[in-house]
Design a protein around this motif. Structure first.
Motif, PDB file in Angstrom:
ATOM      1  N   GLU A  13       0.767  -1.202  -0.160  1.00 19.91           N
ATOM      2  CA  GLU A  13      -0.216  -0.033   0.039  1.00 19.91           C
ATOM      3  C   GLU A  13       0.869   0.839  -0.020  1.00 19.91           C
ATOM      4  OE1 GLU A  13      -2.800   1.342   3.244  1.00 19.91           O
ATOM      5  OE2 GLU A  13      -3.561  -0.381   2.829  1.00 19.91           O
ATOM      6  N   ALA A  14       0.673   2.322  -1.011  1.00 18.64           N
ATOM      7  CA  ALA A  14       1.516   3.600  -0.866  1.00 18.64           C
ATOM      8  C   ALA A  14       2.539   2.896  -0.967  1.00 18.64           C
ATOM      9  CB  ALA A  14       1.284   4.366  -0.420  1.00 18.64           C
ATOM     10  N   GLU A  15       3.324   2.532  -2.090  1.00 17.05           N
ATOM     11  CA  GLU A  15       5.422   1.965  -1.828  1.00 17.05           C
ATOM     12  C   GLU A  15       5.157   1.112  -0.421  1.00 17.05           C
ATOM     13  OE1 GLU A  15       6.637   2.064  -5.185  1.00 17.05           O
ATOM     14  OE2 GLU A  15       5.021   2.020  -5.868  1.00 17.05           O
ATOM     15  N   ARG A  16       4.571   0.756   0.682  1.00 20.96           N
ATOM     16  CA  ARG A  16       4.912  -0.036   1.371  1.00 20.96           C
ATOM     17  C   ARG A  16       4.427  -1.173   1.409  1.00 20.96           C
ATOM     18  NH1 ARG A  16       2.605   3.311   5.885  1.00 20.96           N
ATOM     19  NH2 ARG A  16       1.020   3.202   5.296  1.00 20.96           N
ATOM     20  N   VAL A  17       5.007  -1.788   2.372  1.00 20.86           N
ATOM     21  CA  VAL A  17       4.583  -3.112   3.070  1.00 20.86           C
ATOM     22  C   VAL A  17       4.254  -3.738   3.864  1.00 20.86           C
ATOM     23  CG1 VAL A  17       7.443  -4.781   2.232  1.00 20.86           C
ATOM     24  CG2 VAL A  17       5.558  -6.126   1.366  1.00 20.86           C
ATOM     25  N   ARG A  94      -4.742  -6.977   0.056  1.00 17.74           N
ATOM     26  CA  ARG A  94      -5.247  -6.006   0.657  1.00 17.74           C
ATOM     27  C   ARG A  94      -6.016  -6.044   2.243  1.00 17.74           C
ATOM     28  NH1 ARG A  94     -10.094  -2.648  -0.069  1.00 17.74           N
ATOM     29  NH2 ARG A  94     -11.143  -4.096  -1.455  1.00 17.74           N
ATOM     30  N   ILE A  95      -5.606  -5.125   3.525  1.00 17.14           N
ATOM     31  CA  ILE A  95      -5.363  -4.658   4.642  1.00 17.14           C
ATOM     32  C   ILE A  95      -7.084  -3.992   4.419  1.00 17.14           C
ATOM     33  CG2 ILE A  95      -5.494  -3.552   7.050  1.00 17.14           C
ATOM     34  CD1 ILE A  95      -3.975  -5.943   6.076  1.00 17.14           C
ATOM     35  N   THR A  96      -8.207  -4.668   5.608  1.00 13.66           N
ATOM     36  CA  THR A  96      -9.699  -4.115   4.934  1.00 13.66           C
ATOM     37  C   THR A  96     -10.221  -3.201   6.577  1.00 13.66           C
ATOM     38  OG1 THR A  96     -10.497  -5.606   5.664  1.00 13.66           O
ATOM     39  CG2 THR A  96     -10.223  -5.220   3.411  1.00 13.66           C
ATOM     40  N   GLY A  97      -8.856  -3.466   7.787  1.00 18.06           N
ATOM     41  CA  GLY A  97      -8.963  -3.717   8.586  1.00 18.06           C
ATOM     42  C   GLY A  97      -8.904  -3.199   9.794  1.00 18.06           C
ATOM     43  N   GLY A  98      -8.922  -3.135  11.669  1.00 14.15           N
ATOM     44  CA  GLY A  98      -7.862  -3.550  12.601  1.00 14.15           C
ATOM     45  C   GLY A  98      -6.398  -2.452  12.329  1.00 14.15           C
ATOM     46  N   SER A 111       4.078  -6.114  14.096  1.00 13.37           N
ATOM     47  CA  SER A 111       4.019  -5.634  12.066  1.00 13.37           C
ATOM     48  C   SER A 111       3.968  -4.149  12.147  1.00 13.37           C
ATOM     49  CB  SER A 111       3.345  -6.705  11.769  1.00 13.37           C
ATOM     50  OG  SER A 111       1.729  -6.164  12.606  1.00 13.37           O
ATOM     51  N   VAL A 112       5.061  -4.086  11.569  1.00 12.15           N
ATOM     52  CA  VAL A 112       5.278  -2.743  10.231  1.00 12.15           C
ATOM     53  C   VAL A 112       5.066  -2.305   9.066  1.00 12.15           C
ATOM     54  CG1 VAL A 112       7.757  -3.218  10.979  1.00 12.15           C
ATOM     55  CG2 VAL A 112       6.611  -0.885  11.196  1.00 12.15           C
ATOM     56  N   TRP A 113       4.392  -0.997   9.127  1.00 18.93           N
ATOM     57  CA  TRP A 113       4.375  -0.783   7.716  1.00 18.93           C
ATOM     58  C   TRP A 113       5.804  -0.239   6.820  1.00 18.93           C
ATOM     59  CZ3 TRP A 113       1.090  -2.180   3.864  1.00 18.93           C
ATOM     60  CH2 TRP A 113      -0.556  -2.073   4.175  1.00 18.93           C
ATOM     61  N   THR A 114       6.720  -0.894   5.941  1.00 20.74           N
ATOM     62  CA  THR A 114       7.801  -1.212   5.859  1.00 20.74           C
ATOM     63  C   THR A 114       8.341   0.099   4.047  1.00 20.74           C
ATOM     64  OG1 THR A 114       8.615  -2.404   7.412  1.00 20.74           O
ATOM     65  CG2 THR A 114      10.660  -1.823   5.365  1.00 20.74           C
ATOM     66  N   ALA A 115       8.730   1.090   4.009  1.00 23.95           N
ATOM     67  CA  ALA A 115       8.781   1.186   2.370  1.00 23.95           C
ATOM     68  C   ALA A 115       9.486   0.637   1.494  1.00 23.95           C
ATOM     69  CB  ALA A 115       9.513   3.027   3.027  1.00 23.95           C
ATOM     70  N   VAL A 116       9.155  -0.084   0.324  1.00 23.32           N
ATOM     71  CA  VAL A 116       9.605  -1.003  -0.139  1.00 23.32           C
ATOM     72  C   VAL A 116      11.576  -1.108  -0.679  1.00 23.32           C
ATOM     73  CG1 VAL A 116       9.347  -2.749  -2.421  1.00 23.32           C
ATOM     74  CG2 VAL A 116       7.621  -1.905  -1.356  1.00 23.32           C
ATOM     75  N   PRO A 117      11.929   0.238  -1.166  1.00 24.36           N
ATOM     76  CA  PRO A 117      13.193   0.664  -0.999  1.00 24.36           C
ATOM     77  C   PRO A 117      14.008   0.076   1.322  1.00 24.36           C
ATOM     78  CG  PRO A 117      12.041   2.019  -1.769  1.00 24.36           C
ATOM     79  CD  PRO A 117      11.000   1.098  -1.071  1.00 24.36           C
ATOM     80  N   ASP A 118      13.123  -0.020   1.575  1.00 25.18           N
ATOM     81  CA  ASP A 118      14.293   0.120   2.637  1.00 25.18           C
ATOM     82  C   ASP A 118      14.274  -1.713   2.625  1.00 25.18           C
ATOM     83  OD1 ASP A 118      14.003   2.873   3.004  1.00 25.18           O
ATOM     84  OD2 ASP A 118      12.909   3.199   4.695  1.00 25.18           O
ATOM     85  N   VAL A 130      11.135 -13.510  -2.469  1.00 20.48           N
ATOM     86  CA  VAL A 130       9.728 -13.868  -3.248  1.00 20.48           C
ATOM     87  C   VAL A 130       8.668 -13.631  -3.690  1.00 20.48           C
ATOM     88  CG1 VAL A 130       8.466 -16.320  -3.563  1.00 20.48           C
ATOM     89  CG2 VAL A 130      11.144 -16.151  -2.514  1.00 20.48           C
ATOM     90  N   GLY A 131       7.685 -12.419  -2.281  1.00 20.65           N
ATOM     91  CA  GLY A 131       6.387 -12.025  -2.743  1.00 20.65           C
ATOM     92  C   GLY A 131       6.837 -10.860  -2.721  1.00 20.65           C
ATOM     93  N   LEU A 132       7.786  -9.995  -2.916  1.00 20.09           N
ATOM     94  CA  LEU A 132       7.985  -8.599  -3.853  1.00 20.09           C
ATOM     95  C   LEU A 132       7.815  -8.966  -5.076  1.00 20.09           C
ATOM     96  CD1 LEU A 132      10.098  -6.634  -0.624  1.00 20.09           C
ATOM     97  CD2 LEU A 132       8.011  -6.329  -1.807  1.00 20.09           C
ATOM     98  N   ALA A 133       9.003 -10.130  -5.204  1.00 19.29           N
ATOM     99  CA  ALA A 133       9.055 -10.459  -6.998  1.00 19.29           C
ATOM    100  C   ALA A 133       8.190 -11.025  -7.514  1.00 19.29           C
ATOM    101  CB  ALA A 133      10.402 -11.211  -7.470  1.00 19.29           C
ATOM    102  N   LEU A 134       6.897 -11.600  -7.064  1.00 18.49           N
ATOM    103  CA  LEU A 134       6.162 -12.468  -7.762  1.00 18.49           C
ATOM    104  C   LEU A 134       4.481 -10.436  -7.348  1.00 18.49           C
ATOM    105  CD1 LEU A 134       5.754 -15.677  -5.857  1.00 18.49           C
ATOM    106  CD2 LEU A 134       5.430 -14.947  -8.288  1.00 18.49           C
ATOM    107  N   ALA A 135       4.593 -10.226  -6.696  1.00 16.67           N
ATOM    108  CA  ALA A 135       3.818  -9.078  -6.772  1.00 16.67           C
ATOM    109  C   ALA A 135       4.419  -7.706  -7.610  1.00 16.67           C
ATOM    110  CB  ALA A 135       4.346  -8.119  -5.281  1.00 16.67           C
ATOM    111  N   ARG A 136       5.488  -8.029  -7.725  1.00 18.80           N
ATOM    112  CA  ARG A 136       6.652  -7.303  -8.877  1.00 18.80           C
ATOM    113  C   ARG A 136       5.940  -7.386 -10.608  1.00 18.80           C
ATOM    114  NH1 ARG A 136      11.307  -6.892  -6.789  1.00 18.80           N
ATOM    115  NH2 ARG A 136      11.789  -8.112  -8.259  1.00 18.80           N
TER     116      ARG A 136
END
Length: 155
Positions: A13-17, A94-98, A111-118, A130-136
């Motif tokens: 979401e917004a370039e964060r994973v 997609r996170i929908t709540g909580g 857990s934390v939202w982390t900028a993808v480049p970091d 693996v997950g980021l490569a599949l998503a990209r």
């Protein structure tokens, strides 16, 4: 050889994973994707949403299947000391709540939202790459080349 079927959520979401922090028995932190073992008779589709809720405190909605990764970890590198095969089913979620929180009575310390480049600077499970490569790349086959392990990337 041991075997594990697991389901993982790639939440971007917004370039964060969304990553979860796992603390090993020696106290060192490894970052991973929300997810884990598919229980007996459980559908991986249901398992990934259960794992997201358990590990992060958030609700999610599956948007698509990203792919499947199968890797064999040699005995010399496996935590158990035995050769191990992990088959991971990766979903775009997609996170929908909580609200983010540590896993209750579990192995996830937060857990934390982390900028993808970091992400490249984190000590992380190879599952993150693996997950980021599949998503990209969203390969039509649902498969990406093996991710090299070394440096900050761990099994």
């Amino acid at each position: 050889m041991s075997f594990r079927l697991a389901a993982y959520a790639v939440c971007i979401e917004a370039e964060r994973v969304l990553l979860v922090r796992c603390v090993g028995s020696s106290g060192e932190t490894t970052w991973s994707l929300p997810g884990g073992r598919v229980e007996h008779a459980e559908d991986p589709f249901d398992a990934v949403l259960r794992e997201v809720a358990e590990e992060t405190g958030c609700d999610g909605m599956i948007e698509r299947l990203l792919g499947v990764d199968s890797r064999v970890i040699p005995a010399a590198e496996a935590q158990s000391g035995r050769e191990h095969q992990n088959v991971g089913v990766f979903y775009q979620v997609r996170i929908t709540g909580g609200l983010l929180r540590p896993e209750l009575n579990g192995a996830t310390a937060g857990s934390v939202w982390t900028a993808v480049p970091d992400v490249v600077r984190l000590r992380r499970s190879s599952l993150v790459d693996v997950g980021l490569a599949l998503a990209r790349t969203r390969p039509a086959t649902g498969h990406v080349p093996p991710v090299p392990v070394g440096g900050l990337v761990q099994h």
